[in-house]
Write an enzyme that holds these catalytic residues in place. Structure first.
Site, PDB file in Angstrom:
ATOM      1  N   SER A  42      -3.306  25.791  64.362  1.00 44.40           N
ATOM      2  CA  SER A  42      -2.209  25.104  65.047  1.00 44.40           C
ATOM      3  C   SER A  42      -1.000  26.015  65.136  1.00 44.40           C
ATOM      4  O   SER A  42      -0.818  26.930  64.321  1.00 44.40           O
ATOM      5  CB  SER A  42      -1.824  23.830  64.275  1.00 44.40           C
ATOM      6  OG  SER A  42      -0.588  23.301  64.725  1.00 44.40           O
ATOM      7  N   TYR A  73      -0.106  19.327  56.375  1.00 47.21           N
ATOM      8  CA  TYR A  73      -0.897  19.682  57.553  1.00 47.21           C
ATOM      9  C   TYR A  73      -0.682  21.146  57.933  1.00 47.21           C
ATOM     10  O   TYR A  73      -1.636  21.902  58.135  1.00 47.21           O
ATOM     11  CB  TYR A  73      -0.513  18.766  58.716  1.00 47.21           C
ATOM     12  CG  TYR A  73      -1.122  19.111  60.052  1.00 47.21           C
ATOM     13  CD1 TYR A  73      -2.382  18.641  60.402  1.00 47.21           C
ATOM     14  CD2 TYR A  73      -0.413  19.862  60.991  1.00 47.21           C
ATOM     15  CE1 TYR A  73      -2.934  18.929  61.649  1.00 47.21           C
ATOM     16  CE2 TYR A  73      -0.958  20.154  62.232  1.00 47.21           C
ATOM     17  CZ  TYR A  73      -2.209  19.692  62.551  1.00 47.21           C
ATOM     18  OH  TYR A  73      -2.747  19.984  63.793  1.00 47.21           O
TER      19      TYR A  73
END
Length: 288
Positions: free
Chosen positions: A180, A193
Site C-alpha cells: 500500500s 495496517y
C-alpha cells in the site's frame, strides 16, 4: 458552488466489516470493457486471496480474460460478493473456485492451496491480496487482539500461503503481493495496517532474492486510495465522501485501473522484474 472542503466524490455511507461490494454507492468498476485478452496467462491457474471483491475481483476477472482459471480466497460472510465474482469469471469462459475461510489460520491456507491444485490441476500464480484495516486515532486504542488480527490477516497469511504454494510453483511462476501507499507515506489513523504493509514490502524484496534462482518472480503492487468495500466498512461516513480527494488526480482509483499491474507482474511481460513494487496511486510520488 459547494465549499471545496465539503465536496463529495461519493455519497457518505457506512458498512460493517468486511463490507459488501454490491451495497456500495456507486459500485466499484471491476472490468475494463475495452481490454482485449491476448492469452497472456493461457493455461495457467492463479490463487487470489481477497478475490471476492475490490481489487481481488478485478484481478480475477482480468486474469480470466487472459486465459487463466482462478481460485479466490475470501471470508465466509463474503459469499454474496464471491458468487458474483464466480459469475464474472465464468462469463470469460474460465473456471472459478471459491475458498471460504480465515487466512490467518495456517491450516486453512494449506487446504486452500491443496484444493486449488486438486480441483484446478496446478498452480502458477499466487496473488497475496487479502487485507483488513481498522481506523484508530491513537496507538493506545490498538488492543493486542486487534494488532495480532491485523498482522495475521495481512502478513502472516502471506507466509502461510507462500510456504504451502512453493512445492507447486516452478520456473516461470509468479507471486504478486499487495502492499500500500501507506507503507511509504504512513497514515496516522492506520498505524497497525500501515505497519503490515511496510512488512510486505520487505517480505517481497527478501522473498524475491530467495526464489529468483528457482525462476519464480516475486513482486508487489502498492495501491493508493482505491474504491473498494474496505473503505465504507472501515472509515467514517464523512471520510468516505471525500475519499481519494487528496491525491494529485483528485479522485479515488477504481479496481479495474489497478488490476493491469497484477497482470503485468504475473505474466511474461515482467520476465526481467523481481523484488519490485508498482504504484497505482493517483500520482503520489513515493520513490519506493
Amino acid at each position: 458552488m459547494p465549499d471545496e472542503d465539503q465536496e463529495q466524490l461519493q455519497p457518505p455511507q457506512r458498512q460493517t466489516q468486511p463490507g459488501i461490494e454490491q451495497e456500495m454507492t456507486p459500485e466499484p468498476d471491476s472490468i475494463r470493457p475495452q481490454h482485449q485478452g491476448s492469452d497472456k496467462l493461457a493455461g495457467k491457474v492463479a490463487l487470489i486471496t481477497g478475490g471476492d471483491s475490490g481489487i481481488g475481483r478485478a484481478v480475477a476477472v482480468l486474469f480470466a480474460r487472459e486465459g487463466a482459471d482462478v481460485a479466490i480466497g475470501h471470508l465466509a460472510e463474503e459469499d454474496t460478493d464471491a458468487n458474483e465474482t464466480v459469475k464474472l469469471v465464468e462469463a470469460e469462459g474460465r473456471r472459478c473456485l471459491t475458498l471460504p475461510g480465515d487466512l490467518g489460520d495456517e491450516a486453512f491456507c494449506q487446504e486452500a492451496v491443496a484444493r486449488t491444485v486438486r480441483e484446478l490441476g496446478r498452480l502458477d500464480v499466487l496473488v497475496n491480496n487479502a487485507a483488513e484495516q481498522h481506523t484508530t486515532q491513537s496507538i493506545s486504542e490498538i488492543s493486542a487482539e486487534q494488532l495480532e488480527r491485523t498482522f495475521r490477516t495481512n502478513i502472516f497469511a502471506m507466509f502461510f500461503l507462500t510456504k504451502a504454494a512453493l512445492p507447486h510453483l516452478g520456473e516461470g511462476s509468479a507471486i504478486v503481493n499487495t502492499t500500500s501507499v501507506t507503507a511509504y507515506q504512513g497514515n496516522p489513523t492506520l498505524l497497525d495496517y500501515s505497519s503490515t504493509k511496510g512488512a510486505i514490502v520487505a517480505f517481497t524484496r527478501s522473498l524475491s532474492q530467495q526464489l529468483i534462482s528457482k525462476g519464480i518472480r516475486v513482486n508487489a503492487v502498492a495501491p493508493g486510495p482505491i474504491w473498494t468495500p474496505l473503505i465504507p466498512a472501515t472509515m467514517p461516513e464523512e471520510k468516505v465522501a471525500s475519499f481519494g480527494k487528496d491525491v494529485p488526480m483528485g479522485r479515488p482509483g477504481q479496481p479495474e485501473e489497478v488490476a493491469p499491474c497484477y497482470l503485468f507482474l504475473a505474466s511474461d511481460d515482467a520476465s526481467y522484474m523481481a523484488g519490485q513494487v508498482l504504484h497505482p496511486n493517483g500520482g503520489n510520488v513515493v520513490n519506493g
